[in-house]
Design a protein around this motif. Sequence first.
Motif, PDB file in Angstrom:
ATOM      1  N   HIS A  71      -1.811  13.547   3.047  1.00  0.00           N
ATOM      2  CA  HIS A  71      -2.179  12.213   3.547  1.00  0.00           C
ATOM      3  C   HIS A  71      -1.397  11.855   4.807  1.00  0.00           C
ATOM      4  O   HIS A  71      -1.953  11.299   5.763  1.00  0.00           O
TER       5      HIS A  71
ATOM      6  N   CYS B 197       1.556   5.101  -6.359  1.00  0.00           N
ATOM      7  CA  CYS B 197       0.504   4.093  -6.200  1.00  0.00           C
ATOM      8  C   CYS B 197       0.048   3.566  -7.559  1.00  0.00           C
ATOM      9  O   CYS B 197      -0.159   4.339  -8.481  1.00  0.00           O
TER      10      CYS B 197
ATOM     11  N   LYS C 126      -4.576   3.512  -7.672  1.00  0.00           N
ATOM     12  CA  LYS C 126      -5.506   4.649  -7.802  1.00  0.00           C
ATOM     13  C   LYS C 126      -5.959   4.694  -9.265  1.00  0.00           C
ATOM     14  O   LYS C 126      -6.444   3.712  -9.771  1.00  0.00           O
TER      15      LYS C 126
ATOM     16  N   THR D  19       0.836  -1.215   0.000  1.00  0.00           N
ATOM     17  CA  THR D  19       0.000   0.000   0.000  1.00  0.00           C
ATOM     18  C   THR D  19       0.867   1.259   0.000  1.00  0.00           C
ATOM     19  O   THR D  19       2.053   1.224   0.363  1.00  0.00           O
ATOM     20  N   GLY D  20       0.227   2.367  -0.326  1.00  0.00           N
ATOM     21  CA  GLY D  20       0.902   3.667  -0.266  1.00  0.00           C
ATOM     22  C   GLY D  20       1.184   4.076   1.168  1.00  0.00           C
ATOM     23  O   GLY D  20       2.187   4.730   1.458  1.00  0.00           O
ATOM     24  N   THR D  21       0.310   3.677   2.064  1.00  0.00           N
ATOM     25  CA  THR D  21       0.522   4.010   3.473  1.00  0.00           C
ATOM     26  C   THR D  21       1.786   3.337   3.991  1.00  0.00           C
ATOM     27  O   THR D  21       2.617   3.971   4.658  1.00  0.00           O
TER      28      THR D  21
ATOM     29  N   GLU E 236       3.310  16.435  -1.471  1.00  0.00           N
ATOM     30  CA  GLU E 236       2.325  15.501  -2.011  1.00  0.00           C
ATOM     31  C   GLU E 236       1.990  16.004  -3.424  1.00  0.00           C
ATOM     32  O   GLU E 236       1.703  17.179  -3.610  1.00  0.00           O
TER      33      GLU E 236
ATOM     34  N   SER F 237       1.920  -0.365  -4.444  1.00  0.00           N
ATOM     35  CA  SER F 237       2.612   0.918  -4.508  1.00  0.00           C
ATOM     36  C   SER F 237       4.080   0.616  -4.684  1.00  0.00           C
ATOM     37  O   SER F 237       4.490  -0.550  -4.623  1.00  0.00           O
TER      38      SER F 237
ATOM     39  N   ALA G  82       1.413   9.458  -4.830  1.00  0.00           N
ATOM     40  CA  ALA G  82       0.345   8.476  -5.084  1.00  0.00           C
ATOM     41  C   ALA G  82      -0.272   8.743  -6.471  1.00  0.00           C
ATOM     42  O   ALA G  82      -0.569   7.823  -7.214  1.00  0.00           O
ATOM     43  N   ARG G  83      -0.429  10.046  -6.792  1.00  0.00           N
ATOM     44  CA  ARG G  83      -0.998  10.433  -8.094  1.00  0.00           C
ATOM     45  C   ARG G  83      -0.007  11.250  -8.924  1.00  0.00           C
ATOM     46  O   ARG G  83      -0.408  12.128  -9.687  1.00  0.00           O
TER      47      ARG G  83
ATOM     48  N   ASP H  31       5.192  12.222  -1.767  1.00  0.00           N
ATOM     49  CA  ASP H  31       4.113  11.245  -1.767  1.00  0.00           C
ATOM     50  C   ASP H  31       3.424  11.412  -3.116  1.00  0.00           C
ATOM     51  O   ASP H  31       2.549  12.257  -3.288  1.00  0.00           O
TER      52      ASP H  31
ATOM     53  N   ASN I 168      -4.180  15.734  -3.006  1.00  0.00           N
ATOM     54  CA  ASN I 168      -5.533  15.190  -2.943  1.00  0.00           C
ATOM     55  C   ASN I 168      -6.527  16.160  -2.300  1.00  0.00           C
ATOM     56  O   ASN I 168      -7.540  16.513  -2.894  1.00  0.00           O
TER      57      ASN I 168
ATOM     58  N   GLU J 119      -2.459   9.812   8.479  1.00  0.00           N
ATOM     59  CA  GLU J 119      -1.404   8.963   9.032  1.00  0.00           C
ATOM     60  C   GLU J 119      -0.661   9.585  10.219  1.00  0.00           C
ATOM     61  O   GLU J 119       0.422   9.118  10.572  1.00  0.00           O
TER      62      GLU J 119
ATOM     63  N   ASN K 129       4.825   5.156   2.613  1.00  0.00           N
ATOM     64  CA  ASN K 129       5.105   6.393   3.351  1.00  0.00           C
ATOM     65  C   ASN K 129       5.741   6.093   4.706  1.00  0.00           C
ATOM     66  O   ASN K 129       6.722   6.724   5.114  1.00  0.00           O
TER      67      ASN K 129
HETATM   68  C1  PLP Z   1      -4.171   6.849  -1.457  1.00  0.00           C
HETATM   69  C2  PLP Z   1      -3.069   7.673  -0.965  1.00  0.00           C
HETATM   70  C3  PLP Z   1      -2.082   7.137  -0.125  1.00  0.00           C
HETATM   71  C4  PLP Z   1      -2.159   5.766   0.504  1.00  0.00           C
HETATM   72  O1  PLP Z   1      -2.430   4.729  -0.300  1.00  0.00           O
HETATM   73  P1  PLP Z   1      -3.044   3.350   0.273  1.00  0.00           P
HETATM   74  O2  PLP Z   1      -2.567   2.394  -0.766  1.00  0.00           O
HETATM   75  O3  PLP Z   1      -4.525   3.542   0.292  1.00  0.00           O
HETATM   76  O4  PLP Z   1      -2.469   3.079   1.607  1.00  0.00           O
HETATM   77  C5  PLP Z   1      -1.043   7.955   0.223  1.00  0.00           C
HETATM   78  N1  PLP Z   1      -0.979   9.219  -0.198  1.00  0.00           N
HETATM   79  C6  PLP Z   1      -1.908   9.773  -0.982  1.00  0.00           C
HETATM   80  C7  PLP Z   1      -1.771  11.195  -1.410  1.00  0.00           C
HETATM   81  C8  PLP Z   1      -2.997   9.029  -1.387  1.00  0.00           C
HETATM   82  O5  PLP Z   1      -3.934   9.585  -2.145  1.00  0.00           O
END
Ligand code: PLP
Length: 373
Positions: A87, A203, A206, A61-63, A142, A214, A177-178, A175, A146, A92, A66
Amino acid sequence: MKDDIVDLRSDTLSRPTPAMLQAMAQAETGDDCFGEDKTVHALEEHVAGLFGKEAALLMPTGTMSNQVALRVLVDRGNEVICDASHHINFFEAAQTADFSGVSLNPVQTQDGVLDVATIQSSIETRARWSHSYAVPKLVWHENTVNGRGGRVVPLATLQQVRDWTAQQGLATYMDGARVWNASVASGVSLAQYGQTATALSVCFAKGLGAPMGSALVGSRDVITQARRWRKWYGGGLHQSGVVAAAALYALRHHLPLLADDHENARHFALGLMDTGCVDVVVPETNIALFDISRLGIEPGRFVSMADWLGVKLLAWRGQVIRAVFCLNTTRKQTLNATTRIASLIERIAARGGVAGAAAAEGAAANWAGVSTP
Ligand SMILES: *Cc1c(COP(=O)(O)O)cnc(C)c1O
């Protein structure tokens, strides 16, 4: 029509396509804890290459990505400068305190973007009372942001922060993720983003549409340490080639499709803006945020009315509602959702506040064939 539900709550709702599932079924696998999964190796090499880094590590996971990054980049008792909406703070903060024992310094910015001046002002008293404070060790970006409607962090800002942190002996983290959406929207390459951070997290689950996964990306040294922490945190994976195959498939086939999601988000946001009754952040990427304060109704009530009309939205925070676009949502569904939500807004606004809400609620419930509570 009632079956045609448009689910805009999150881009994590994206489903693996039949072609992706086929790629997963055909993946060569091995035990990654023995370092024997060739598909995982292929993914990690590919992703490291995309960002111009030495190495990458597949994460569940992204969590976790991180949290592992924090263990590697910051010693206990030290400080991470981030934005309050990020995030790492919003979702977190407790994990960060519990696992890493580091202190977050969450700055309140308008747009979730940390520039050098903002970072400097967040630590301006440090020199005077240095022994009273945690020592800042890491600046956290980030990208996209988000909580600020998928905002793209400008490349120049990232470069200036990198240069400043390098002078100060701090590390920088993204971070991302996107970050895929940021790159598609801005035309800045992933490698250019890679050059602005000591390490990044990305990630696949997403908007890219992989079922999970991730990656943490950085120097060989960072990734070697991260591999150990990943195992400690219970993230050592075995036949994970199936997950890597989905991510590789997504990078090959879904990355260019993100531009469609951005167009859809924009169309939706502009359609809502046209009502003149809600405050809309015009999206740069795939996330549309709109504030319903002026409608005078509870976000939860608004969301359940939208639900009855076949559009699933997420009450974000305060009076802000979030709609996220990904490969789940076609252009036709977007047009549909825009019409439904815009007319819901107009209906509520036309009667004013609570009375309008009751009338709209009755109409929406009637349409959906449910009884109002
Ligand atoms: C979704 C997200 C995460 C965490 O991803 P998970 O796989 O759901 O743990 C971390 N940072 C950002 C900005 C996100 O949008």
